[in-house]
Write an enzyme that holds these catalytic residues in place. Sequence first.
Site, short mmCIF file in Angstrom:
data_model
loop_
_atom_site.label_atom_id
_atom_site.label_comp_id
_atom_site.label_asym_id
_atom_site.label_seq_id
_atom_site.Cartn_x
_atom_site.Cartn_y
_atom_site.Cartn_z
N PHE A 254 36.99 31.64 12.80
CA PHE A 254 35.62 31.89 13.26
C PHE A 254 34.60 31.87 12.12
CE2 PHE A 254 38.21 33.23 16.74
CZ PHE A 254 37.48 32.90 17.87
N CYS A 265 32.34 33.75 27.48
CA CYS A 265 32.60 35.12 27.00
C CYS A 265 31.55 35.65 26.02
CB CYS A 265 33.98 35.19 26.35
SG CYS A 265 35.33 34.99 27.53
#
Length: 437
Positions: A254, A265
Amino acid sequence: MDMRIAIIGGGYVGLVSGACFAEFGVSVAVVEADAAKRAMLLEGKIPIYEPGLDRLVAENTAAGRLSFPATLEEGIAQAEAVFIAVGTPTRRGDGHADLTYVFAAVEQVLRALDHPAVIVTKSTVPVGTGRKIAELAQKLRPDLAIEVAANPEFLREGSAITDFMRPDRVVVGAESERAREVLQRLYRPLYLREAPIVFTGLESAELTKYAANGFLAMKITFINEMADLCEKLGADVNDVARGIGLDGRIGRKFLHAGPGFGGSCFPKDTLALMRIAEEAGAPSRLIEAVVAVNDARKEAMAGRVVAACGGSVQGLRIAVLGLAFKPETDDMREAPSLPLIQGLAAAGAQVVAFDPEAMAGARPLLPGGVIFATGVNDALAGADALVLVTEWNEFRALAPVMLRQLMRGSVVVDLRNVFDPQALRDAGFAYHGIGRA
């Protein structure tokens, strides 16, 4: 495994979870209220794109472990656990998760149950939802021993089956011995693979889901801000990301700079977490900043392309490769491609778009003038500029010589940093990446 469960909701979470539980040997009934979706599933067609899911559903349906009953009553018959996996979209106006579908499903289950069972929330629900479900169960069915548990999912679209079968952890919020025993038995195959099962209280499990997504969204937003700083200072964000990501306390995942996060999400859950924290009197300034920075970033991408094209895109043909919010999915929810294309169209560009899986979902979301290409070559033919938005593997492999042959212009805006800048510049292209000087 001699166990029967029901899953209410045959969407992304419900279908993936149901197919994977069935693969464990559990008898799973997935109750889908949408008649059209249920008809597709009965015909062996999958209403969503997820690699490997079609095979898993087909095999377990054929083996008799996975079924799609016509009624909820049939689905929950003899089920030891009933999972609630319906949608929790952002509630219009205030950013909270809309629990309309959750409580409607729970009430339906409670009225139909004729035996003790554990009701498990698989949907992402605000903290305190499990407690409210327990109160509702006590009110509507005091005659039955009904337990409530929270079992949030941590599935990544595009790799959901692997995430389910080989998870970093399984989080179970359960406060009775019976609920813990049922969930532990259900997840026993993962326990044998040494996947940690973390047992908590209801509120802790519910908050863990939001905290996990909030933290990951924060990592993405942090590296995106560092990318902007790299561009100003002459640094390379890829080098910076590698330099900090190799620190075990930070981790490499990430930390990929890009046009901002989207999907089903992160946008929804960061907004909900922000509202939960506000109402609890413990506002999360970090999450508030993540939401604001990410929204602004997605809106700013069209301006980046306009600047790369010399300050105007009026009348230019711009090829946009990638529409889904990430590769290996057809999900268009909050996709960065949407404000980008809308902004370019409003600035007078002729946008030609292509995505391997998300074209059908994108059509109703984009301006009428957008052209949907039949393939990569069709999108690039005669283009004045190329904008890469979603890093599908087939886009990564595009060779500069091929781009040179197909395109009319020489502008490449790489919003995922997948191309080799020097190779493109050597081929005569004006290359613009993210966080690269």
